[in-house]
Design an enzyme around this catalytic site. Structure first.
Site, PDB file in Angstrom:
ATOM      1  N   ASP A 147      11.246 -11.304   3.941  1.00 22.94           N
ATOM      2  CA  ASP A 147      12.333 -11.167   3.938  1.00 22.94           C
ATOM      3  C   ASP A 147      13.453 -11.759   2.504  1.00 22.94           C
ATOM      4  OD1 ASP A 147      11.873  -9.474   6.237  1.00 22.94           O
ATOM      5  OD2 ASP A 147      13.478 -10.877   6.979  1.00 22.94           O
ATOM      6  N   ASN A 162       6.418 -16.130   1.890  1.00 23.25           N
ATOM      7  CA  ASN A 162       6.404 -14.809   1.637  1.00 23.25           C
ATOM      8  C   ASN A 162       7.527 -13.711   2.597  1.00 23.25           C
ATOM      9  OD1 ASN A 162       5.232 -11.644   2.598  1.00 23.25           O
ATOM     10  ND2 ASN A 162       6.284 -11.703   0.779  1.00 23.25           N
ATOM     11  N   CYS A 206      -2.921  -7.343   7.401  1.00 20.83           N
ATOM     12  CA  CYS A 206      -2.436  -5.581   7.847  1.00 20.83           C
ATOM     13  C   CYS A 206      -2.236  -5.696   8.595  1.00 20.83           C
ATOM     14  CB  CYS A 206      -3.833  -5.479   7.275  1.00 20.83           C
ATOM     15  SG  CYS A 206      -3.413  -3.510   7.182  1.00 20.83           S
ATOM     16  N   GLU A 219       0.691  -1.447  -0.026  1.00 25.18           N
ATOM     17  CA  GLU A 219       0.077  -0.013   0.199  1.00 25.18           C
ATOM     18  C   GLU A 219       0.677   1.202  -0.247  1.00 25.18           C
ATOM     19  OE1 GLU A 219      -1.796   2.316   2.775  1.00 25.18           O
ATOM     20  OE2 GLU A 219      -2.888   2.917   1.211  1.00 25.18           O
ATOM     21  N   LYS A 263      -3.785 -14.104   2.099  1.00 24.41           N
ATOM     22  CA  LYS A 263      -2.663 -13.549   2.200  1.00 24.41           C
ATOM     23  C   LYS A 263      -2.968 -13.498   3.766  1.00 24.41           C
ATOM     24  CE  LYS A 263       1.243 -10.334   1.627  1.00 24.41           C
ATOM     25  NZ  LYS A 263       1.006  -9.398   2.408  1.00 24.41           N
ATOM     26  N   GLY A 267       8.394  -8.636  -2.041  1.00 27.03           N
ATOM     27  CA  GLY A 267       8.216  -7.348  -1.206  1.00 27.03           C
ATOM     28  C   GLY A 267       9.689  -5.718  -1.757  1.00 27.03           C
TER      29      GLY A 267
END
Ligand SMILES: Cc1cc2nc3c(=O)[nH]c(=O)nc-3n(C[C@H](O)[C@H](O)[C@H](O)COP(=O)(O)O)c2cc1C
Length: 314
Positions: free
Chosen positions: A201, A199, A98, A9, A139, A223
């Site tokens: 690191d 997901n 989140c 985001e 997720k 990411g």
């Protein structure tokens, strides 16, 4: 191997998705989250978050883009999922990870990880709204305060009909503190049969190799590493060497010419500075450069600074 560009985001917007997928190696993008509270959002909200909807839900270079929803109300999420699919989203992704305070105060995001039952209800309702031939992915993090419900949550999500699960290998309480607990992804993978995406690191080719070894996953989501090293997915797939700082400068220069809707003058320099914060985590030269451009406010000055830095390597 499948590599997904992670939702981020305020950072991984459609311009960044376009740029990174053009560099290559990404098989899928998930949009920044769209917050669903208590009403069906108009189509224009979806199209603003994901202009790729005008292009068959693909980036210009052809990578599929899936809309991510964040919310807590099963019926409302289902209605919005239906809406997003009907205007062309390539599947739906649900965000149960989140950590934002306001989102969690309203019982959305990672706080849902305290209740496998709540996850089950949401995924069940959304599944009814997403046709079987469309992917419903979810997720999660490993938990809220601790990891005690990690397996139960994953099993509830599978039982409710999700097709895929991506796991950011930390609890909400762990924030972004290293390390990511990849061995927990292996435990989750052993406990369910739907594909699991690892997901957290993955910043280098070596990280990706170790992550795949430890988790047993063929699917990775990246990411911050994708921002730090734009061709990381290509490097992980053995197609290119990871970008050097001079190569990254060329990519930054290219970004200065992207089309923006709002105030280009303000927008681009501040986005470059934000991007440099992610780059400097892996490339020390970016830290020095960020210091140099810290006070720059115009596109012209930023472009000149990038060109000046490029000259050092010519
Ligand atoms: C600035 C920022 C924004 C993020 N926004 C989202 C989001 O909208 N949806 C989501 O599911 N995860 C979001 N995340 C989490 C990332 O998708 C990812 O799970 C996390 O950064 C760990 O992966 P990485 O180590 O490859 O960055 C965000 C992370 C960051 C740092």
């Amino acid at each position: 191997m499948q590599i997904t560009l992670a939702p981020m985001e305020g950072v991984m917007d459609h311009q960044m998705r376009q740029l990174l997928t053009a560099i290559g190696g990404y098989d899928l993008c998930i949009t920044e989250f769209i917050r669903v509270v208590d009403m069906q959002l108009p189509a224009k909200v979806y199209r603003r978050h994901s202009p790729e909807l005008y292009n068959d839900s693909k980036t210009a270079s052809g990578t599929p883009v899936r809309i991510q929803l964040l919310g807590q109300n099963p019926q409302c999420l289902a209605e919005n999922a239906h809406q997003a699919i009907s205007i062309g989203s390539d599947g739906i992704d649900l965000n149960f990870g989140c950590p934002a305070k306001t989102v969690n105060k309203n019982k959305g995001g990672a706080v849902l990880l305290k209740s496998p039952e709540a996850l089950y209800q949401i995924v069940t309702e959304v599944r009814k709204a997403v046709p079987v031939f469309q992917t419903l992915s979810v997720k999660i993090r490993l938990g809220y305060e601790d990891k005690s419900l990690a397996i139960e949550n994953a099993q509830a999500i599978q039982a409710a009909g999700a097709d895929e699960l991506a796991v950011h290998a930390r609890t909400k309480a762990e924030g972004y503190r290293p390390p990511a607990h990849w061995h927990w992804i292996a435990k989750i993978k052993d406990a369910i049969t739907i594909p699991v995406t690892a997901n957290g690191d993955i910043f280098s080719v070596d990280d990706a190799k170790r992550c795949m070894e430890i988790t047993g996953c063929e699917r990775l989501m990246i990411g911050r590493g994708a921002l730090a090293t734009p061709n990381l997915a290509q490097a992980i797939k053995g197609i290119e060497s990871p970008n050097s700082w001079p190569e990254i400068l060329n990519i930054l220069e290219k970004y200065m010419f992207v089309q923006t809707h709002g105030d280009q003058e303000k927008y681009l320099p501040s986005r470059i500075k934000q991007w440099l914060i992610f780059i400097k985590a892996q490339h020390p030269q970016a830290a020095v450069f960020l210091q140099q451009v810290r006070t720059i406010k115009t596109t012209q000055e930023m472009l000149a600074a990038i060109n000046q830095e490029q000259l050092r390597f010519k």
